[in-house]
Design an enzyme around this catalytic site. Structure first.
Site, short mmCIF file in Angstrom:
data_model
loop_
_atom_site.label_atom_id
_atom_site.label_comp_id
_atom_site.label_asym_id
_atom_site.label_seq_id
_atom_site.Cartn_x
_atom_site.Cartn_y
_atom_site.Cartn_z
N ARG A 1 0.84 -1.20 0.00
CA ARG A 1 0.00 0.00 0.00
C ARG A 1 0.88 1.25 0.00
NH1 ARG A 1 -3.00 3.06 3.94
NH2 ARG A 1 -1.77 2.06 5.56
N ASN B 1 7.81 0.96 0.85
CA ASN B 1 7.95 -0.25 0.03
C ASN B 1 8.86 -0.08 -1.17
OD1 ASN B 1 6.18 -2.00 1.54
ND2 ASN B 1 4.48 -0.77 0.79
N ARG C 1 -5.54 -2.53 -6.18
CA ARG C 1 -6.54 -2.77 -5.13
C ARG C 1 -7.55 -1.63 -5.07
NH1 ARG C 1 -3.40 -2.48 0.52
NH2 ARG C 1 -2.08 -4.05 -0.47
N SER D 1 -7.55 -1.39 6.85
CA SER D 1 -7.75 -2.58 6.01
C SER D 1 -6.77 -3.68 6.44
CB SER D 1 -7.53 -2.25 4.54
OG SER D 1 -8.45 -1.27 4.10
N SER E 1 -4.72 -7.49 5.83
CA SER E 1 -4.10 -8.28 4.76
C SER E 1 -5.09 -9.29 4.21
CB SER E 1 -2.85 -8.99 5.28
OG SER E 1 -1.88 -8.06 5.69
N GLN F 1 5.81 -10.84 2.41
CA GLN F 1 5.85 -9.51 3.00
C GLN F 1 6.97 -8.68 2.38
OE1 GLN F 1 3.20 -9.06 4.54
NE2 GLN F 1 3.23 -9.71 6.67
N ARG G 1 17.11 -21.83 35.70
CA ARG G 1 17.30 -21.11 34.43
C ARG G 1 18.17 -21.96 33.50
NH1 ARG G 1 16.31 -15.51 34.26
NH2 ARG G 1 17.84 -15.35 32.59
#
Length: 446
Positions: free
Chosen positions: A55, A65, A114, A123, A125, A146, A204
């Site tokens: 997007r 992106n 889209r 919105s 995925s 991704q 531990r």
């Protein structure tokens, strides 16, 4: 039964627009998806698609992106891995932004525009993938990759897809193993005491004595069409995970320090399969495009020593370099012999649109465009820049060339841009050799 080979993507002209794009070769049957006695491919799967959601309205980093990461648009790193996996019938980017669409097409992806309904801040995925599937009825399995996972490798996708296509799983997602002790959160102002959630403080464990825990790393989610459309989820049915090494689990949504992320990608990212031939425009790339007139009336061009050294680096690494001059550039043509002597490279004259002449050379040498690098600076170079496995432009290139290139140099043409791209090409080849060696080691261990 042999491995189910992926069909080559349809030649829809997105990467060229001239109708002269070279056909993508059929994927090699390298045995990765078969091995010994694996199950036959699922009969219900006809089309497997990779889908990257990108997007344009990123709030943290505008147009994140397509922001350059180590010289490559962020989305380019995952698109290269998806395409080179050769396991998808199609590779897509779902976006609402024109600039992202241009970058996606330059990397060889198809674009799903889209709708505004799935482009809002709220919105999900799932909604976006559902819209994509409704628009592409032939897709049976979708791999949501991704864009923010630039250390993804083709082998990750190959092995994960095997779980769906051959082992019968309905959904597979990527995880990373972490060795972190978790404690219950206590709200500010509360008198409640915290307590451990995954360890006994009295015992531990040492790191080497504890397997750790698996966390989603967000690199990819693979699932069937029915699971997404009928059940409305990305994980369900027969579920499996694919474990990735921590060094490959870089998430830009978390690693927002861009210089740190770049160092991770330069060390652990996927750099492609290597090139053996490079085309280089002389005017504007090897030179700054200026013409010098001497008192004696001679025309002269200036070639920076850094760039001539860059050509030497490429040749030393067995990359053949072909210099491209314009048939309309009389000055450059008059200096052809001097250029050949200076660089030791073939000089080839091309027309205003160089694609036809360059493609003829690629075909004559029996190469595919993924084996080729191209450096240009003009809008007329856009087709070659889009088709080449590696492509670059100087920082001062025309916008049309920048949009089509896979790498944008920090330096201008004629003052070191070629050397910068040459270093990128050599580094890419070294990474490719190292990754192929590691893949052979990994296969021998299983």
């Amino acid at each position: 039964m042999g491995a189910r080979k992926r069909r080559p993507p349809k030649d829809d002209g997105l990467r060229d627009g001239t109708g002269s794009k070279l056909p993508r070769p059929a994927p090699k049957d390298d045995g990765l998806r078969d091995g010994t006695g694996s199950k036959p491919p699922r009969a219900d799967v006809r089309h497997v698609a990779a889908l990257v959601l990108a997007r344009g309205g990123s709030k943290g980093i505008p147009l994140k992106n397509i922001k350059l990461l180590a010289g490559v648009p962020l989305i380019g790193w995952v698109l290269r891995a998806a395409l080179d996996s050769e396991r998808f019938d199609s590779v897509w980017v779902s976006t609402d932004h024109d600039d992202i669409e241009k970058v996606a097409k330059s990397w060889g992806a198809r674009v799903h525009r889209r709708s505004p309904e799935v482009s809002r801040d709220g919105s999900t995925s799932l909604e976006t993938i559902q819209e994509f599937l409704r628009s592409n009825a032939d897709v049976d399995v979708v791999c949501n990759v991704q864009a923010t996972s630039p250390c993804l490798h083709p082998s990750h996708l190959q092995e994960a897809l095997k779980k769906v296509l051959e082992d019968g799983y309905d959904s597979v997602f990527s995880v990373v193993r972490r060795h972190q002790f978790r404690w219950k959160e206590v709200k500010k102002g509360s008198t409640e005491c915290t307590h451990p959630e995954n360890l006994d403080p009295a015992r531990r464990p040492r790191r080497q004595d504890w397997d750790g825990e698996l966390y989603e790393n967000g690199s990819f989610y693979i699932c069937t069409r029915d699971l997404i459309l009928k059940e409305g989820r990305l994980q369900g049915g027969k579920v499996a995970y694919f474990e990735m090494e921590p060094q490959h689990s870089v998430d830009i949504d978390v690693d927002i320090d861009w210089p740190v992320a770049e160092q991770r990608v330069l060390r652990y990212g996927y750099f492609g399969q290597g090139v053996c031939l490079m085309f280089l425009k002389v005017s504007g790339c090897l030179t700054d495009g200026k013409i010098f007139l001497s008192a004696s009336g001679e025309d002269m061009l200036c070639v920076h020593t850094r760039d001539s050294e860059g050509i030497g680096m490429l040749k030393k690494d067995n990359v053949e370099v072909v210099l491209l001059t314009s048939t309309n550039d009389a000055v450059t043509q008059s200096l052809t012999e001097k250029l050949e002597k200076l660089t030791g490279c073939e000089v080839m004259a091309v027309g205003e649109e160089p694609l036809q002449e360059v493609q003829a050379v690629v075909e004559r040498k029996k190469l595919d465009w993924k084996d080729v690098a191209y450096m240009g600076n003009d809008a007329s170079d856009a087709s070659c820049l889009s088709l080449a496995g590696l492509s670059a432009v100087p920082a001062d290139a025309q916008e049309g060339a920048i949009n089509a290139a896979k790498y944008t140099c920090r330096l201008d043409g004629g003052v070191g841009a070629l050397r910068e791209f040459a270093e990128h090409v050599v580094q890419q080849k070294e990474k490719a050799k190292s990754q192929m060696k590691q893949d052979r080691i990994d296969r021998n261990n299983f």
